[in-house]
Structure formats: C-alpha cells, structure tokens
Design a protein around this motif. Structure first.
Motif, PDB file in Angstrom:
ATOM      1  N   GLN A  28     -11.865 -59.473  26.841  1.00 47.91           N
ATOM      2  CA  GLN A  28     -11.432 -58.601  28.095  1.00 47.91           C
ATOM      3  C   GLN A  28     -12.291 -58.882  29.245  1.00 47.91           C
ATOM      4  O   GLN A  28     -12.103 -58.760  30.506  1.00 47.91           O
ATOM      5  N   ASP A  29     -13.643 -59.484  29.039  1.00 53.10           N
ATOM      6  CA  ASP A  29     -14.399 -59.898  29.933  1.00 53.10           C
ATOM      7  C   ASP A  29     -13.684 -60.914  31.020  1.00 53.10           C
ATOM      8  O   ASP A  29     -14.078 -60.827  32.093  1.00 53.10           O
ATOM      9  N   ARG A  30     -13.216 -61.914  30.057  1.00 54.68           N
ATOM     10  CA  ARG A  30     -12.653 -63.178  30.965  1.00 54.68           C
ATOM     11  C   ARG A  30     -11.333 -63.012  31.287  1.00 54.68           C
ATOM     12  O   ARG A  30     -10.696 -63.658  32.307  1.00 54.68           O
ATOM     13  N   HIS A  31     -10.329 -62.006  30.651  1.00 58.34           N
ATOM     14  CA  HIS A  31      -8.812 -62.306  31.060  1.00 58.34           C
ATOM     15  C   HIS A  31      -8.365 -60.610  30.924  1.00 58.34           C
ATOM     16  O   HIS A  31      -9.000 -59.700  30.497  1.00 58.34           O
ATOM     17  N   GLU A  32      -7.303 -60.742  31.482  1.00 63.19           N
ATOM     18  CA  GLU A  32      -6.353 -59.292  31.512  1.00 63.19           C
ATOM     19  C   GLU A  32      -5.738 -59.124  30.215  1.00 63.19           C
ATOM     20  O   GLU A  32      -4.637 -59.815  29.861  1.00 63.19           O
ATOM     21  N   VAL A  33      -6.232 -58.334  29.336  1.00 64.84           N
ATOM     22  CA  VAL A  33      -5.737 -58.105  27.872  1.00 64.84           C
ATOM     23  C   VAL A  33      -4.788 -56.808  27.908  1.00 64.84           C
ATOM     24  O   VAL A  33      -5.398 -55.803  27.966  1.00 64.84           O
ATOM     25  N   SER A  34      -3.638 -57.035  27.208  1.00 66.23           N
ATOM     26  CA  SER A  34      -2.650 -55.703  26.993  1.00 66.23           C
ATOM     27  C   SER A  34      -2.477 -55.679  25.583  1.00 66.23           C
ATOM     28  O   SER A  34      -2.693 -56.930  24.706  1.00 66.23           O
ATOM     29  N   THR A  35      -2.253 -54.726  24.960  1.00 67.17           N
ATOM     30  CA  THR A  35      -2.060 -54.682  23.340  1.00 67.17           C
ATOM     31  C   THR A  35      -0.667 -54.057  23.152  1.00 67.17           C
ATOM     32  O   THR A  35      -0.257 -53.272  23.864  1.00 67.17           O
ATOM     33  N   ALA A  36      -0.239 -54.274  21.930  1.00 64.76           N
ATOM     34  CA  ALA A  36       0.969 -53.735  21.471  1.00 64.76           C
ATOM     35  C   ALA A  36       0.607 -53.660  19.725  1.00 64.76           C
ATOM     36  O   ALA A  36      -0.001 -54.476  19.348  1.00 64.76           O
ATOM     37  N   ASN A  37       1.152 -52.589  19.369  1.00 58.87           N
ATOM     38  CA  ASN A  37       1.049 -52.359  17.983  1.00 58.87           C
ATOM     39  C   ASN A  37       2.246 -52.562  16.846  1.00 58.87           C
ATOM     40  O   ASN A  37       2.447 -52.549  15.658  1.00 58.87           O
ATOM     41  N   ASN A  38       3.288 -52.997  17.605  1.00 56.94           N
ATOM     42  CA  ASN A  38       4.449 -53.822  16.494  1.00 56.94           C
ATOM     43  C   ASN A  38       5.418 -54.425  17.769  1.00 56.94           C
ATOM     44  O   ASN A  38       5.025 -54.735  18.961  1.00 56.94           O
ATOM     45  N   GLY A  39       6.270 -55.111  16.992  1.00 56.48           N
ATOM     46  CA  GLY A  39       7.111 -55.967  17.716  1.00 56.48           C
ATOM     47  C   GLY A  39       8.135 -55.626  18.799  1.00 56.48           C
ATOM     48  O   GLY A  39       8.195 -56.038  19.856  1.00 56.48           O
ATOM     49  N   ASP A  40       8.541 -54.257  18.819  1.00 59.20           N
ATOM     50  CA  ASP A  40       9.384 -53.602  19.646  1.00 59.20           C
ATOM     51  C   ASP A  40       8.484 -53.471  21.032  1.00 59.20           C
ATOM     52  O   ASP A  40       8.899 -53.608  21.891  1.00 59.20           O
ATOM     53  N   GLN A  41       7.180 -53.000  20.563  1.00 56.37           N
ATOM     54  CA  GLN A  41       6.430 -52.674  22.019  1.00 56.37           C
ATOM     55  C   GLN A  41       6.031 -54.026  22.653  1.00 56.37           C
ATOM     56  O   GLN A  41       5.881 -54.094  23.807  1.00 56.37           O
ATOM     57  N   ALA A  42       5.975 -54.850  21.807  1.00 57.77           N
ATOM     58  CA  ALA A  42       5.630 -56.448  22.287  1.00 57.77           C
ATOM     59  C   ALA A  42       6.842 -56.678  23.091  1.00 57.77           C
ATOM     60  O   ALA A  42       6.581 -57.245  24.429  1.00 57.77           O
ATOM     61  N   LEU A  43       7.863 -56.518  22.726  1.00 64.41           N
ATOM     62  CA  LEU A  43       9.033 -57.065  23.502  1.00 64.41           C
ATOM     63  C   LEU A  43       9.183 -56.481  24.805  1.00 64.41           C
ATOM     64  O   LEU A  43       9.751 -56.744  25.806  1.00 64.41           O
ATOM     65  N   ALA A  44       8.946 -54.961  24.566  1.00 64.41           N
ATOM     66  CA  ALA A  44       8.940 -54.114  25.837  1.00 64.41           C
ATOM     67  C   ALA A  44       7.941 -54.663  26.931  1.00 64.41           C
ATOM     68  O   ALA A  44       8.213 -54.832  28.127  1.00 64.41           O
ATOM     69  N   CYS A  45       6.665 -55.177  26.543  1.00 67.35           N
ATOM     70  CA  CYS A  45       5.523 -55.652  27.264  1.00 67.35           C
ATOM     71  C   CYS A  45       6.153 -56.995  27.968  1.00 67.35           C
ATOM     72  O   CYS A  45       6.023 -57.487  29.042  1.00 67.35           O
ATOM     73  N   LEU A  46       6.933 -58.144  27.115  1.00 68.43           N
ATOM     74  CA  LEU A  46       7.387 -59.107  27.498  1.00 68.43           C
ATOM     75  C   LEU A  46       8.519 -59.004  28.679  1.00 68.43           C
ATOM     76  O   LEU A  46       8.564 -59.742  29.446  1.00 68.43           O
ATOM     77  N   ASP A  47       9.173 -57.837  28.351  1.00 68.51           N
ATOM     78  CA  ASP A  47      10.235 -57.417  29.506  1.00 68.51           C
ATOM     79  C   ASP A  47       9.649 -57.187  30.813  1.00 68.51           C
ATOM     80  O   ASP A  47      10.122 -57.482  32.000  1.00 68.51           O
ATOM     81  N   GLN A  48       8.389 -56.499  30.790  1.00 68.86           N
ATOM     82  CA  GLN A  48       7.769 -56.291  31.896  1.00 68.86           C
ATOM     83  C   GLN A  48       6.982 -57.328  32.879  1.00 68.86           C
ATOM     84  O   GLN A  48       6.964 -57.256  33.885  1.00 68.86           O
ATOM     85  N   ALA A  49       6.393 -58.134  31.857  1.00 66.14           N
ATOM     86  CA  ALA A  49       5.548 -59.105  32.655  1.00 66.14           C
ATOM     87  C   ALA A  49       5.627 -60.461  32.120  1.00 66.14           C
ATOM     88  O   ALA A  49       6.079 -60.604  30.720  1.00 66.14           O
ATOM     89  N   GLU A  50       5.170 -61.545  32.623  1.00 64.06           N
ATOM     90  CA  GLU A  50       4.962 -62.830  31.979  1.00 64.06           C
ATOM     91  C   GLU A  50       3.577 -62.821  31.670  1.00 64.06           C
ATOM     92  O   GLU A  50       2.569 -62.761  32.364  1.00 64.06           O
ATOM     93  N   TYR A  51       3.327 -63.381  30.346  1.00 61.62           N
ATOM     94  CA  TYR A  51       2.108 -63.524  29.635  1.00 61.62           C
ATOM     95  C   TYR A  51       1.766 -64.805  29.675  1.00 61.62           C
ATOM     96  O   TYR A  51       2.700 -65.876  29.536  1.00 61.62           O
TER      97      TYR A  51
END
Ligand code: FE2
Length: 355
Positions: A28-51
């Motif tokens: 997190q010191d060097r990058h913008e880090v987001s977290t997800a605790n399961n696959g569905d949450q991860a897909l929701a994050c991927l829908d919102q932004a480009e990683y």
C-alpha cells in the motif's frame, strides 16, 4: 523499484483475512490496493474499475482462483494476475501459469518476493501497453499512407484520362464531322446508363469508354477520315481497324482493363454483322451496345462528309428501324424515352454538351 507504473491499481482477492491484509501492508505504500474476500466481490470490483494487477488466492469458497483467473483474462486480457498458493499446491499454481497467470506467491509471504513479483507484473503490463500504443500509432501511419497512395493513384488516373482525352479531342479535330463528338457521345451514353439504372462503377466505366471509344482513329490517315466520296474497300478496311487499334493502345493501362472490351466492340452490331469480331446480341458488352447507340445518334444529328444532319424525328425513326439489327432493341426503347437535342449545326459550342 522502478517507477514504470507509479501507484498502480492492485486488487488482492483472498478469503482469509491474514494473507489479504499482509499483502495490503506490503504494497500500500507504493500502490493503490483494494481487497476482496471472495470471487463475487472481486468480479464486482472488476466491473467498477480497471486494475493493473490482480493477486488471487487459488483456494477460495465459491468461484475458485483458477475460474476467476479465466474471468479476469476474459474481461481485461492485459491485466496481470499473480496466484497465491500454499506449499502443498505448487502444482495447482503451475497449472495457473498455463492459464495465463504471471507468477505465483507462496504463503507465508516473503516481502521482497511479493515486491519483485508485483514489479515484474507491472513492468510487463507497461511493456505490453507500450507495444499496443506503438502498434496503434503504426496502424494510424499505415492508414494515412494507404489514403495517400489512393489519392496519388486517383490523381495519376485523372491526369492520364485528361491527357488521353486531349488526344481524343485531337482525333476529333482530324475527323471533319466529329467536332466535340466524343463529349456528346459521353453525355448521351450516360443518359442511357441512367435510364438503365447502372451502378456508379458501371457509369464510371461507361464514361471512360465513351471518352476513349474512338482513340484508335489516331491510326487512321486524315484524308480517309475527311473523305467526302465513298470509301474504297481498302480505306474502309483501315477505318475498321480503329476499335482494335484503340484496344491495343489502352490494353497496357492497368486501370482501364474493363474499358478495353467496350472500346474494342463499339462497332459490333446486334445482328452479328458488325466488326471487329462479329459478336451478336447480348454477347456484345452492354457498355459497347450503349456506346454504339450514342455514337450513331450523335453521328446522325451531325453534318457528315457524306450526309447532312438528320432531324430529331428522323433519328428516332432510324433508331426504330435498326432496332434488332444494328442496335439492341431494348436499349433503343430506352433511348426513345430521352429527349434528343436538336442539332443541325455541325459546330457546337465547346463545353456546352454538359460533360
Ligand atoms: Fe468508332
């Protein structure tokens, strides 16, 4: 660490809090880090932004890491993916590499290994983006070049046609009755083409062929073209060569290949008694059949060495009379629908023919 991608967007997906937070702490010191605790949450994050990079635990309840890897690559092929595994499942991690993951990290994490793997992923992503940009630039340059070549080709063709057209005008000048004949043939042929509903391409071909149809007369001596008395069989033989000579002149010109048959056959007759090949009926190219009529109509409306100009009514009568012998009868029907200009004067005003 280089700053190829400063503060990249990284998504960490792990159902266990420990590894998830530990990765976040390292990065997190060097990058913008987001977290997800399961696959569905991860897909929701991927829908919102480009990683730029996704770090995925292989073993998770619900959508497992390998399926999620496939989904990430499907949505964003350039996003780099690093898998997380335990010692026990290095084989599974190797399998993940085969599915497009960049690398894998083994729990518990070694800080430097994490930084190295992330750095490798971000460099690779920066490199592939760079290559894509270059490719895009090259495609733009390529498209501009193609357009430039097309423009230059069109210019060359136009200049060529203009030059040849002047040449034909010179032939017209040799021929006593054909002052501006070429232009009037073009105009009438295009009127017929319009009645027929020809395509833009066909009209273009017809126009070129109508301009060039008598270019072979360059090879006919002036005294024969201007002769008032009847032609001897030998002289007529020379005149009859002009479609062949015209075709020979135009044959080497690549962009006029489709015009050549129209020039070659513009003196064929519908009943097969014309020249040079005695083609009959629909075997004569349509454009040539059109030019035959346009050519004859203009000739009849003009004063010639051996005959005075006919009236419009007389020309229409002649068209009817020779439908099916000299002319394509269906084209004659169309020609009769067109208002013919009355022209009993030989010398029309140059440029007044609407070409
Ligand atoms: Fe001719």
């Amino acid at each position: 660490m280089s700053t190829l991608t400063p503060r990249a967007k990284i998504l960490v997906v792990d159902d266990e809090l420990g590894p998830r937070e530990s990765l976040k702490l390292i990065l997190q010191d060097r990058h913008e880090v987001s977290t997800a605790n399961n696959g569905d949450q991860a897909l929701a994050c991927l829908d919102q932004a480009e990683y730029d990079l996704v770090i995925l635990d292989i073993r998770m309840p619900g959508i497992n890491g390998i399926d999620l890897l496939a989904e990430v690559k499907k949505r964003a092929p350039d996003t780099e993916v690093v898998m997380i595994t335990a010692y026990a499942s290095v084989e599974t991690a190797t399998n993940a590499l085969r599915h497009g993951a960049l690398d894998y990290l083994i729990k518990p994490f070694d800080r430097q290994s994490v930084l190295d793997v992330v750095e490798k992923g971000l460099s690779r992503r920066a490199h592939s983006r760079n290559m894509k940009n270059k490719l895009h630039q090259l495609q733009l340059v390529n498209r501009a070049l193609v357009e430039e070549i097309e423009r230059a080709t069109r210019n060359i063709q136009r200049h060529f046609l203009e030059t040849v057209s002047s040449l034909v005008a010179a032939v017209d000048a040799k021929d006593s009755y054909t002052k501006s004949h070429q232009r009037r043939v073009v105009t009438f042929a295009l009127l017929l083409g319009t009645e027929l509903g020809l395509s833009i391409r066909e009209m273009g071909l017809l126009r070129q062929a109508a301009i060039l149809h008598d270019i072979g007369k360059i090879g006919v001596p002036e005294q024969i073209l201007r002769k008032r008395a009847s032609l001897t069989p030998e002289e007529f033989g020379i005149i009859k060569q002009h479609p062949v000579v015209g075709a020979q002149i135009l044959s080497p010109v690549q962009f006029l290949q489709d015009v050549v048959p129209l020039v070659l056959h513009h003196h064929e007759r519908y009943d097969g008694t014309g020249y040079p090949d005695g083609l009959k009926g629909l075997a004569i190219p349509l454009g040539a059949r059109i030019i035959t009529i346009a050519d004859a109509v203009d000739a009849m409306l003009s004063d010639r060495p051996y005959a005075a100009a006919k009236t419009v009514a007389q020309v229409r009568e002649q068209l009817r009379l020779f439908a099916g012998t000299q002319f394509d009868p269906q084209l004659v029907e169309l020609a009769l629908r067109i208002d013919l200009p009355s022209r009993r004067i030989t010398q029309s005003v140059p440029g007044s023919e609407g070409m």
